[in-house]
Design a protein around this motif. Structure first.
Motif, PDB file in Angstrom:
ATOM      1  N   UNK A  45       0.867  -1.090  -0.004  1.00  0.00           N
ATOM      2  CA  UNK A  45      -0.091   0.328   0.204  1.00  0.00           C
ATOM      3  C   UNK A  45       1.025   1.638   0.338  1.00  0.00           C
ATOM      4  N   UNK A  46       1.914   1.576   0.871  1.00  0.00           N
ATOM      5  CA  UNK A  46       2.874   2.495   0.595  1.00  0.00           C
ATOM      6  C   UNK A  46       3.552   2.753  -0.026  1.00  0.00           C
ATOM      7  N   UNK A  47       3.838   1.881  -1.098  1.00  0.00           N
ATOM      8  CA  UNK A  47       4.630   1.962  -2.579  1.00  0.00           C
ATOM      9  C   UNK A  47       4.167   1.503  -4.239  1.00  0.00           C
ATOM     10  N   UNK A  48       2.973   1.570  -3.794  1.00  0.00           N
ATOM     11  CA  UNK A  48       2.063   1.425  -5.145  1.00  0.00           C
ATOM     12  C   UNK A  48       0.784   1.403  -4.701  1.00  0.00           C
ATOM     13  N   UNK A  49       0.358   2.134  -5.866  1.00  0.00           N
ATOM     14  CA  UNK A  49      -1.161   2.889  -5.474  1.00  0.00           C
ATOM     15  C   UNK A  49      -2.300   1.860  -6.296  1.00  0.00           C
ATOM     16  N   UNK A  50      -3.103   1.058  -5.029  1.00  0.00           N
ATOM     17  CA  UNK A  50      -3.955  -0.034  -5.658  1.00  0.00           C
ATOM     18  C   UNK A  50      -5.362   0.357  -5.267  1.00  0.00           C
ATOM     19  N   UNK A  51      -5.777  -0.709  -4.999  1.00  0.00           N
ATOM     20  CA  UNK A  51      -7.393  -0.178  -5.314  1.00  0.00           C
ATOM     21  C   UNK A  51      -7.857  -1.743  -4.249  1.00  0.00           C
ATOM     22  N   UNK A  58      -2.375 -11.232  -3.822  1.00  0.00           N
ATOM     23  CA  UNK A  58      -3.725 -11.065  -4.837  1.00  0.00           C
ATOM     24  C   UNK A  58      -3.352  -8.345  -4.343  1.00  0.00           C
ATOM     25  N   UNK A  59      -3.343  -8.431  -5.746  1.00  0.00           N
ATOM     26  CA  UNK A  59      -3.264  -6.772  -5.115  1.00  0.00           C
ATOM     27  C   UNK A  59      -4.272  -6.613  -6.581  1.00  0.00           C
ATOM     28  N   UNK A  60      -5.001  -5.962  -6.753  1.00  0.00           N
ATOM     29  CA  UNK A  60      -6.191  -5.137  -7.629  1.00  0.00           C
ATOM     30  C   UNK A  60      -5.592  -3.562  -8.097  1.00  0.00           C
ATOM     31  N   UNK A  61      -4.803  -2.978  -9.576  1.00  0.00           N
ATOM     32  CA  UNK A  61      -4.541  -1.742  -9.108  1.00  0.00           C
ATOM     33  C   UNK A  61      -5.126  -1.877 -10.826  1.00  0.00           C
ATOM     34  N   UNK A  62      -5.368  -0.319 -11.012  1.00  0.00           N
ATOM     35  CA  UNK A  62      -5.346   0.281 -12.701  1.00  0.00           C
ATOM     36  C   UNK A  62      -4.167   0.305 -13.285  1.00  0.00           C
ATOM     37  N   UNK A  63      -2.610   0.560 -12.722  1.00  0.00           N
ATOM     38  CA  UNK A  63      -1.436   0.551 -12.643  1.00  0.00           C
ATOM     39  C   UNK A  63      -1.132  -0.840 -13.819  1.00  0.00           C
ATOM     40  N   UNK A  64      -0.605  -0.654 -14.338  1.00  0.00           N
ATOM     41  CA  UNK A  64       0.153  -1.494 -15.375  1.00  0.00           C
ATOM     42  C   UNK A  64       1.617  -1.828 -14.619  1.00  0.00           C
ATOM     43  N   UNK A  65       2.186  -2.694 -13.530  1.00  0.00           N
ATOM     44  CA  UNK A  65       3.535  -3.168 -13.019  1.00  0.00           C
ATOM     45  C   UNK A  65       4.047  -4.838 -13.385  1.00  0.00           C
ATOM     46  N   UNK A  66       5.689  -4.012 -13.077  1.00  0.00           N
ATOM     47  CA  UNK A  66       6.384  -5.633 -13.569  1.00  0.00           C
ATOM     48  C   UNK A  66       6.509  -5.785 -11.665  1.00  0.00           C
ATOM     49  N   UNK A  67       7.268  -7.018 -12.011  1.00  0.00           N
ATOM     50  CA  UNK A  67       7.417  -8.172 -11.057  1.00  0.00           C
ATOM     51  C   UNK A  67       8.460  -6.948  -9.645  1.00  0.00           C
ATOM     52  N   UNK A  68       8.728  -5.894 -11.188  1.00  0.00           N
ATOM     53  CA  UNK A  68       9.956  -5.681  -9.864  1.00  0.00           C
ATOM     54  C   UNK A  68       9.028  -4.907  -8.826  1.00  0.00           C
ATOM     55  N   UNK A  69       8.070  -3.603  -9.666  1.00  0.00           N
ATOM     56  CA  UNK A  69       7.392  -2.373  -8.477  1.00  0.00           C
ATOM     57  C   UNK A  69       7.286  -3.502  -7.231  1.00  0.00           C
ATOM     58  N   UNK A  70       7.158  -4.780  -7.734  1.00  0.00           N
ATOM     59  CA  UNK A  70       6.049  -5.362  -6.176  1.00  0.00           C
ATOM     60  C   UNK A  70       7.962  -5.699  -5.235  1.00  0.00           C
ATOM     61  N   UNK A  71       9.161  -6.236  -6.229  1.00  0.00           N
ATOM     62  CA  UNK A  71      10.210  -6.320  -6.030  1.00  0.00           C
ATOM     63  C   UNK A  71      10.651  -4.997  -4.481  1.00  0.00           C
ATOM     64  N   UNK A  72      10.724  -3.681  -4.938  1.00  0.00           N
ATOM     65  CA  UNK A  72      10.588  -2.722  -4.142  1.00  0.00           C
ATOM     66  C   UNK A  72       9.837  -2.589  -3.429  1.00  0.00           C
ATOM     67  N   UNK A  73       8.882  -2.443  -3.859  1.00  0.00           N
ATOM     68  CA  UNK A  73       8.200  -2.429  -2.278  1.00  0.00           C
ATOM     69  C   UNK A  73       7.975  -3.762  -1.171  1.00  0.00           C
ATOM     70  N   UNK A  74       8.206  -4.879  -1.425  1.00  0.00           N
ATOM     71  CA  UNK A  74       8.624  -6.265  -0.367  1.00  0.00           C
ATOM     72  C   UNK A  74      10.180  -5.441   0.222  1.00  0.00           C
ATOM     73  N   UNK A  75      10.705  -4.585  -0.460  1.00  0.00           N
ATOM     74  CA  UNK A  75      12.624  -5.054  -0.306  1.00  0.00           C
ATOM     75  C   UNK A  75      13.134  -5.496   0.485  1.00  0.00           C
ATOM     76  N   UNK A  76      12.759  -4.404   1.688  1.00  0.00           N
ATOM     77  CA  UNK A  76      13.223  -4.076   3.014  1.00  0.00           C
ATOM     78  C   UNK A  76      12.642  -4.552   3.881  1.00  0.00           C
TER      79      UNK A  76
END
Length: 73
Positions: free
Chosen positions: A25-31, A43-61
């Motif tokens: 939620x903090x890293x990506x604009x989601x529904x 499971x994530x629902x969003x209007x954005x077109x995202x790649x795996x790397x976006x989620x990797x960054x969100x969960x990095x730390x």
């Protein structure tokens, strides 16, 4: 609307689910986001077109690791 299903390693309880959901939620604009330690996924629902790397960054730390990634339009 895009639906992303991520396999997650390291979740063992409801609090782990909350940590994963909050990090996304903090890293990506989601529904909507719903993590399950029973299914070892999120499971994530969003209007954005995202790649795996976006989620990797969100969960990095967080200490949680993505084990699989899929997207449905």
């Amino acid at each position: 609307m895009n639906k992303y299903i991520l396999g997650i390693d390291g979740m063992g309880c409801g609090m782990c689910e909350m940590h994963v959901e909050e990090a996304i939620r903090k890293a990506i604009k989601i529904k909507k986001v719903k993590a399950s330690h029973f299914k070892n996924n999120v499971v994530v629902f969003t209007e954005s077109n995202l790649g795996e790397e976006d989620f990797l960054r969100a969960l990095d730390n967080t200490g949680y690791r993505i084990t699989s990634f899929s997207r449905e339009a």
